[in-house]
Enzyme design. Structure first.
Site, PDB file in Angstrom:
ATOM      1  N   GLU A 194       0.581  -1.824   0.016  1.00  0.00           N
ATOM      2  CA  GLU A 194       0.328   0.006  -0.418  1.00  0.00           C
ATOM      3  C   GLU A 194       1.142   1.016   0.366  1.00  0.00           C
ATOM      4  OE1 GLU A 194      -3.917  -0.950   1.894  1.00  0.00           O
ATOM      5  OE2 GLU A 194      -2.983  -0.148   3.245  1.00  0.00           O
ATOM      6  N   GLU A 239      -6.377  -8.317  -0.349  1.00  0.00           N
ATOM      7  CA  GLU A 239      -7.454  -7.959   1.264  1.00  0.00           C
ATOM      8  C   GLU A 239      -8.417  -8.070   0.917  1.00  0.00           C
ATOM      9  OE1 GLU A 239      -3.087  -6.564   2.952  1.00  0.00           O
ATOM     10  OE2 GLU A 239      -5.488  -5.513   3.274  1.00  0.00           O
TER      11      GLU A 239
END
Ligand code: GLA
Ligand code: ZN
Length: 714
Positions: free
Chosen positions: A181, A352
């Site tokens: 991320e 995720e």
């Protein structure tokens, strides 16, 4: 000028509350699901580095039983893989991968540069970021290191290279996730001296000469004319706002710095691990980094998806308007459409996916029964080819003890355990054909990083920001029953019947030409207010607005008005039966040259003057929406324009039901998802076969609360 993730998402959430429901659409594109060595990616994020190795065998057996095909591991395990500088230890990871492989569970390895070990920051304290208040960040969390810092880059590449050398031929390892991320933290921008030097090099490369830079930025203003690149600052606090050209270029540089950081590891992995796929994970609809650049050289897009966390942010709002199912339906759907559009429709992965209560200091409740399955299908319905759930177990230590996994803290099955197991089983049954099929869009919403970065520097109105406007346009267009891509300025627009561009603030010659060609060749282009006000150096255009596109739009802008106390009305005379609309934050008064008037202002200093115009240009239409229309009126206007652009609805669905279609090899699959807790009846336009039960379906079908159906239509 970036804001924190929580503020960003909650800001967008508020806008959505008001918009009405979407009933989606068509999809199609050709990409065959040629047999690949990679299994269907239906797995979990697993942390053997945080689990006693005495439990690894049990974990692998339970996970295999659970039906998963792969795990992502090690993205936060630098301290274990390199206990001290240059001393690497992969034995534990090799043992874990062998156990997983014995249970036929493939592995995606994460490179650990999102969180360095303490020995590194102790020895090289200069690698930490400096925030917009010129304060250094401190070790102790994660994502606190500078993307420009050469020492950090060298050390990050070193550990990733050691991993690659160790696992390139490990048959259990199928792919890589680089870092984790990028820029997704409360401090997405670094203002340190390494970034300053990097920025100056980047500017030298981009502008070639100081003369061009001074010219393009207009540095004569406030006596900022640079006589050496080394004089150029980063946009930290100074008595007065930064030069807009400098500030916009600094956002571009920071995005570039992170992308080039990632690409250093990518280049190495391509050389050492040609057999394994490579991606990175991020989330849609945030503008800290240009994700088109980020994913340009990667194999596929991988996003993280936590609808419940977003629902919580929605409900935290002081007076959340409208309903959270609508916000999830639209905001999350838009995130998926963004992920798919980043690589021109290539199916993406959810690296995720939420599997339980979500949050750090504060957290969301357990998703209601059916939600975890519904949210998984929503991703697949919008083009996902794989889903990994976050996470297998729930951490009992560290900052995320309350981000719940598939196993509870005591390793008993969590409330979502059976639902996720069932969902994985069903997705396996759908198979590669469906999971790797295409989703084609007849419409596109333009999401422009430059406009998103340039606007906060000079918004014109304190409440005006880019993403909420993009979300509003997406949320209001979708009920016109079209698949929507999130397009980029300059991209090929020819696949679309209608392209809409909210707040197209920054316009380059190349972008303007693409739009001109699109309309000339028969497309319908709809622009929002502030069209083309800025050139790519964030200077105001020296021609009447809308600058480069005056001819295409057939108007000029007589006045642009930020609205505070004034609340003008808009008479939508060109949209039959539409009640008058209202203006929110902004109103642009238009002066048609060749365009016809579709709406005028009321109770306003500019009452009676044109607010919305439509121009015929070549074989196409160009519509200018001058007012910041209320969501209901914007929905009426955009849906009417989409219909007249030839966007056809496959069928109607009731409020709260989402429908998408994916296609491949002449086959079509319709996804029906009920985002409401009460059952809904859907009237099928054409019969189909329920892929989950094998039963034939026609006429009226029942969708239970949070229910999902996947129908083969032909
Ligand atoms: C993100 C990160 C993960 C974890 C989860 C849950 O998406 O990638 O490392 O933090 O959220 O918070
Ligand atoms: Zn820096």
């Amino acid at each position: 000028m970036a804001i924190s993730r929580r503020d960003f998402l909650s800001g967008a959430a508020v806008t959505l509350g008001a918009v009405s429901l979407r009933t989606p659409m068509w999809a199609l594109a050709a990409q065959n699901a040629a047999a690949s060595p990679v299994p269907l990616l239906l797995g979990v994020d697993y942390y053997p580095d945080q689990t006693p190795d005495s439990l690894w065998e049990e974990d692998a057996r339970m996970m295999a039983d659970f039906g998963i095909t792969n795990v992502r591991v090690a993205e936060f395990a630098w301290a274990l893989m390199e206990p001290s500088e240059g001393k690497f230890d992969f034995a534990w990871l090799q043992r874990s991968i062998e156990i997983l492989q014995r249970h036929k569970i493939a592995v995606i390895l994460g490179t650990p540069s999102a969180a360095p070990p303490p020995w590194l920051t102790a020895k090289y304290p200069e690698v930490v970021m400096v925030n917009a208040q010129d304060l250094p960040l401190h070790p102790g969390g994660r994502r606190f290191t500078c993307p420009s810092n050469k020492t950090y880059r060298r050390l990050s590449l070193a550990v990733a290279t050691q991993m690659a050398q160790t696992f390139a031929d490990a048959s259990g390892v199928i792919g890589w996730q680089i870092d984790n991320e990028f820029t997704l933290s409360d401090t997405p921008r670094c203002f340190c001296n390494f970034c300053r030097a990097g920025f100056q090099d980047w500017l030298r490369e981009k502008y070639g000469s100081l003369e061009k830079l001074n010219q393009d930025w207009g540095t004569v203003f406030w006596s900022q004319k640079y006589t050496d690149f080394s004089q150029i600052p980063v946009p930290l606090l100074s008595g007065g706002d930064p030069n807009p050209g400098l500030a916009l270029d600094y956002d571009r540089y920071q995005s570039y710095a992170n992308v080039s950081f990632m690409e250093e590891q990518l280049t190495m992995l391509r050389q050492k691990c040609p057999r394994q796929f490579i991606t990175t994970n991020n989330v849609g609809l945030v503008d800290y980094i240009n994700e088109r650049d980020l994913y340009a050289k990667l194999d596929f897009v991988a996003f993280d998806n936590y609808p419940g966390f977003f629902k919580m942010l929605m409900e935290e709002q002081p007076n959340p308007e409208g309903s959270s199912w609508n916000a999830i339906l639209t905001m999350v759907a838009m995130g998926h459409d963004f992920g798919r559009s980043l690589k021109a429709g290539k199916p993406f992965m959810i690296m995720e996916e939420q599997s339980g209560k979500a949050g750090q200091r504060t957290f969301s409740p357990q998703p209601e029964k059916g939600h975890l399955r519904l949210w998984t299908y929503q991703a697949v319905a919008h083009g996902a080819m794989g889903v990994n759930y976050f996470r297998w177990d729930t951490a009992t230590f560290g900052a995320e003890e309350y981000w719940h996994g598939i196993l509870n803290h005591d390793r008993s099955p969590s409330p979502g355990f059976e639902e996720i197991r069932q969902t994985i089983k069903e997705l396996k049954a759908l198979g590669r054909d469906v999971l790797e099929s295409q989703y084609v869009a007849e419409a596109a919403v333009v999401f422009d990083y430059d406009s998103s970065w340039a606007l906060p520097i000079q918004p014109g109105h304190p409440k005006l920001s880019y993403l909420p406007q993009v979300v509003k346009w997406y949320g209001t267009l979708s009920p016109s029953q079209t698949g929507i891509d999130i397009s980029v300025p300059g991209a090929d627009l020819s696949p679309y019947k209608i392209v809409v561009a909210p707040l197209p603030y920054v316009m380059s010659d190349a972008q303007a030409q693409k739009i001109r060609d699109f309309v000339h060749n028969g497309g319908t282009f709809v622009a929002g207010f502030r069209l083309g006000a800025k050139n790519e150096f964030s200077q105001i255009v020296r021609t009447p607005l809308p600058g480069l596109l005056r001819d295409v739009m057939g108007v000029t802008v007589e006045d642009y008005v930020p609205l505070y106390s004034e609340k003008p009305g808009v008479k939508l005379s060109g949209f039959s039966g539409a009640p008058d609309g209202t203006c929110g934050l902004w109103a642009e008064v238009l002066k048609p040259s060749t365009a016809q008037v579709l709406a005028t202002y009321t109770n306003f200093q500019h009452a009676g003057k044109p607010a919305i115009t439509r121009n015929s240009f070549g074989k196409g239409k160009a519509i200018y929406i001058g007012p910041d229309l209320d969501p209901m009126s914007l929905a009426r206007v955009l849906r009417t324009l989409a219909a007249s652009a030839g966007v056809q609805a496959p069928m109607e669905v009731p409020l709260g039901v989402e429908m998408t279609i994916r296609q491949a090899g002449g086959k079509r699959w319709m996804f029906l998802m009920n985002h409401k807790s009460d059952a809904q009846t859907v009237k099928l336009a054409t019969p189909g076969t329920d892929l989950l039960t094998g039963k034939a379906r026609s006429g009226e079908i029942e969708l239970s609360g949070y229910g999902v159906q996947v129908l083969q239509m032909s």
